[in-house]
Motif scaffolding. Sequence first.
Motif, PDB file in Angstrom:
ATOM      1  N   PRO A 132       1.029  -1.226   0.081  1.00 40.25           N
ATOM      2  CA  PRO A 132      -0.150  -0.014  -0.021  1.00 40.25           C
ATOM      3  C   PRO A 132       0.756   1.298  -0.090  1.00 40.25           C
ATOM      4  CG  PRO A 132      -0.577  -1.481   1.779  1.00 40.25           C
ATOM      5  CD  PRO A 132       0.644  -1.867   1.180  1.00 40.25           C
ATOM      6  N   THR A 133       0.371   2.089  -0.872  1.00 34.72           N
ATOM      7  CA  THR A 133       1.186   3.602  -1.020  1.00 34.72           C
ATOM      8  C   THR A 133       0.200   4.829  -0.589  1.00 34.72           C
ATOM      9  OG1 THR A 133       0.982   3.813  -2.889  1.00 34.72           O
ATOM     10  CG2 THR A 133       2.880   2.665  -2.544  1.00 34.72           C
ATOM     11  N   PRO A 134       0.676   5.901  -0.100  1.00 33.28           N
ATOM     12  CA  PRO A 134      -0.419   6.880   0.060  1.00 33.28           C
ATOM     13  C   PRO A 134      -0.525   7.721  -1.311  1.00 33.28           C
ATOM     14  CG  PRO A 134       1.851   7.689   0.765  1.00 33.28           C
ATOM     15  CD  PRO A 134       1.750   5.916   0.503  1.00 33.28           C
ATOM     16  N   ASP A 135       0.234   7.486  -2.365  1.00 30.18           N
ATOM     17  CA  ASP A 135       0.284   8.290  -3.435  1.00 30.18           C
ATOM     18  C   ASP A 135       0.798   7.456  -4.813  1.00 30.18           C
ATOM     19  OD1 ASP A 135       3.037   7.882  -2.972  1.00 30.18           O
ATOM     20  OD2 ASP A 135       3.397  10.034  -2.993  1.00 30.18           O
ATOM     21  N   GLY A 136       0.525   6.255  -4.770  1.00 27.29           N
ATOM     22  CA  GLY A 136       1.130   5.376  -6.060  1.00 27.29           C
ATOM     23  C   GLY A 136       2.546   5.158  -6.122  1.00 27.29           C
ATOM     24  N   LYS A 137       3.406   5.716  -5.073  1.00 24.48           N
ATOM     25  CA  LYS A 137       4.718   5.900  -5.281  1.00 24.48           C
ATOM     26  C   LYS A 137       5.311   4.924  -4.390  1.00 24.48           C
ATOM     27  CE  LYS A 137       6.541   9.654  -5.946  1.00 24.48           C
ATOM     28  NZ  LYS A 137       6.731  11.369  -5.841  1.00 24.48           N
ATOM     29  N   LEU A 138       6.420   3.888  -4.909  1.00 24.06           N
ATOM     30  CA  LEU A 138       7.296   3.087  -3.961  1.00 24.06           C
ATOM     31  C   LEU A 138       8.379   4.105  -3.297  1.00 24.06           C
ATOM     32  CD1 LEU A 138       7.379  -0.302  -5.961  1.00 24.06           C
ATOM     33  CD2 LEU A 138       6.083   0.287  -3.682  1.00 24.06           C
ATOM     34  N   THR A 139       8.988   3.564  -2.271  1.00 26.27           N
ATOM     35  CA  THR A 139      10.158   4.105  -1.797  1.00 26.27           C
ATOM     36  C   THR A 139      11.011   2.901  -1.268  1.00 26.27           C
ATOM     37  OG1 THR A 139       9.043   4.300   0.602  1.00 26.27           O
ATOM     38  CG2 THR A 139       9.038   6.178  -0.832  1.00 26.27           C
ATOM     39  N   PRO A 140      12.027   2.966  -1.063  1.00 23.05           N
ATOM     40  CA  PRO A 140      13.003   2.006  -0.600  1.00 23.05           C
ATOM     41  C   PRO A 140      12.422   1.469   0.774  1.00 23.05           C
ATOM     42  CG  PRO A 140      14.491   3.769  -1.283  1.00 23.05           C
ATOM     43  CD  PRO A 140      13.029   4.345  -1.300  1.00 23.05           C
ATOM     44  N   GLU A 141      12.000   2.537   1.626  1.00 25.47           N
ATOM     45  CA  GLU A 141      11.371   1.673   3.023  1.00 25.47           C
ATOM     46  C   GLU A 141      10.093   0.730   2.674  1.00 25.47           C
ATOM     47  OE1 GLU A 141      14.140   4.998   3.554  1.00 25.47           O
ATOM     48  OE2 GLU A 141      12.043   4.975   2.335  1.00 25.47           O
ATOM     49  N   LEU A 142       9.198   1.313   1.624  1.00 23.21           N
ATOM     50  CA  LEU A 142       8.122   0.573   1.172  1.00 23.21           C
ATOM     51  C   LEU A 142       8.498  -0.643   0.458  1.00 23.21           C
ATOM     52  CD1 LEU A 142       5.705   3.492   0.007  1.00 23.21           C
ATOM     53  CD2 LEU A 142       5.623   2.145   2.121  1.00 23.21           C
ATOM     54  N   ILE A 143       9.555  -0.748  -0.268  1.00 24.60           N
ATOM     55  CA  ILE A 143       9.915  -2.007  -0.908  1.00 24.60           C
ATOM     56  C   ILE A 143      10.505  -3.072   0.113  1.00 24.60           C
ATOM     57  CG2 ILE A 143      11.752  -2.947  -2.280  1.00 24.60           C
ATOM     58  CD1 ILE A 143      11.558  -0.092  -3.896  1.00 24.60           C
ATOM     59  N   ASP A 144      10.892  -2.516   1.233  1.00 25.24           N
ATOM     60  CA  ASP A 144      11.393  -3.604   2.237  1.00 25.24           C
ATOM     61  C   ASP A 144      10.359  -4.247   2.699  1.00 25.24           C
ATOM     62  OD1 ASP A 144      14.140  -3.142   1.453  1.00 25.24           O
ATOM     63  OD2 ASP A 144      14.332  -1.804   3.228  1.00 25.24           O
ATOM     64  N   ARG A 145       9.358  -3.739   2.938  1.00 17.19           N
ATOM     65  CA  ARG A 145       8.087  -4.372   3.508  1.00 17.19           C
ATOM     66  C   ARG A 145       7.850  -5.833   2.686  1.00 17.19           C
ATOM     67  NH1 ARG A 145       2.882  -0.154   4.532  1.00 17.19           N
ATOM     68  NH2 ARG A 145       4.274   1.280   5.825  1.00 17.19           N
ATOM     69  N   GLN A 146       8.431  -6.271   1.368  1.00 18.49           N
ATOM     70  CA  GLN A 146       8.228  -7.082   0.921  1.00 18.49           C
ATOM     71  C   GLN A 146       9.540  -7.889   0.342  1.00 18.49           C
ATOM     72  OE1 GLN A 146       5.682  -9.112   0.438  1.00 18.49           O
ATOM     73  NE2 GLN A 146       3.799  -7.972   0.195  1.00 18.49           N
ATOM     74  N   ALA A 147      10.748  -7.014   0.521  1.00 15.53           N
ATOM     75  CA  ALA A 147      12.005  -7.410   0.084  1.00 15.53           C
ATOM     76  C   ALA A 147      12.607  -8.218   0.956  1.00 15.53           C
ATOM     77  CB  ALA A 147      12.648  -6.369  -0.359  1.00 15.53           C
ATOM     78  N   TYR A 148      12.311  -9.550   1.400  1.00 12.51           N
ATOM     79  CA  TYR A 148      12.955 -10.417   2.144  1.00 12.51           C
ATOM     80  C   TYR A 148      12.567 -11.947   1.761  1.00 12.51           C
ATOM     81  CZ  TYR A 148       8.146 -11.080   4.007  1.00 12.51           C
ATOM     82  OH  TYR A 148       6.768 -11.285   4.263  1.00 12.51           O
TER      83      TYR A 148
END
Length: 367
Positions: A132-148
Amino acid sequence: MADSQAVNPDPANAAKTDARRHHDPRVRGFASDNYAGAHPEVLAALALANGGHQVAYGEDAYTENLQRIVRSHFGGRAEAFPVFNGTGANVVALQAVTDRWGAVIAAETAHINVDEGGAPERMGGLKLLTVPTPDGKLTPELIDRQAYGWEDEHRAMPQVVSITQNTELGTVYTPDEIRAICEHAHERGMKVHLDGARVSNAAASLDVPMRTFTNTVGVDIMSFGGTKNGMLFGEAVVVLEPDAVRAMKHLRKLSMQLASKMRFVSVQLEAMLARDLWLRNARHANAMAQRLADGVRQVDGVEILYPVQANAVFARLPRDVSERLQKHYRFYFWDEAAGDVRWMCSFDTTEDDVDGFVQALKEEMTR
């Protein structure tokens, strides 16, 4: 004889009867930039490429010249693979940078997740890991929610980060934001795919060349969109980092995206990219969206939901107003429950179209 003629009309006369316009070309709405026709310069390019014989399946002079033009935009290592449509471009591109056990990290609102009928997963065999994103944009921090979980055989392996420029919410990544994503992904052994269905609108909004936020900052592969920006049909997969990609030409064929008469896709891309048609069209569509947003902001009771950075305006207003307005102008609800709507502008949207829509909105809001 009369009855026989009635049952079997003369084919020549029947053809003449059928060859007529079935719509009013003066009618334009705000539903989608896909609704617009083809730009006259694109139609002229198609006529130019017609006639005579050219080698099929991409061995033609137009596809060869397209490579030179694409490299002028995306660097000397870039290679374009024309395809039929945007979903095909995304599925082929993502397959080229994943293994069978691979997964793709994307925003929850990404087109590959919500608007492609499950094609990346069903046809490409990919697992989408959404955030989920607030504005449609990913960030490194958001990516890390699934990058494992790369070594966990019970979990699909994250191998690609897919971003959309501009996003499905009309927001635009800056070059620095994409650079940060690419560096973050590459440090973790992942590649970066950019869905560029409206990449021209993003470049126009940022007022920079497309290379500034693609190959220059580390994007490995992208889909280049043309249909939404004035082409009749066709898109392209653009390989930016050849070392990151495998077997593109085989995947394109396997995915039923190899056009036999490819010159008619390539010449449209050539018409868009050889000079500045891609940019002229995108700038105009963006300007019309800004004009629409400026007009809507003057209407009490209407809320614009996201920054208007490209050719889309997202708004919230009473549902009954939207339903009445839809009787005069085509547009879609974005969130049925909340009553949110999306208004899209195109290369052929006029100032009169926008002003007429804003006036109609004002009238419906005061009923």
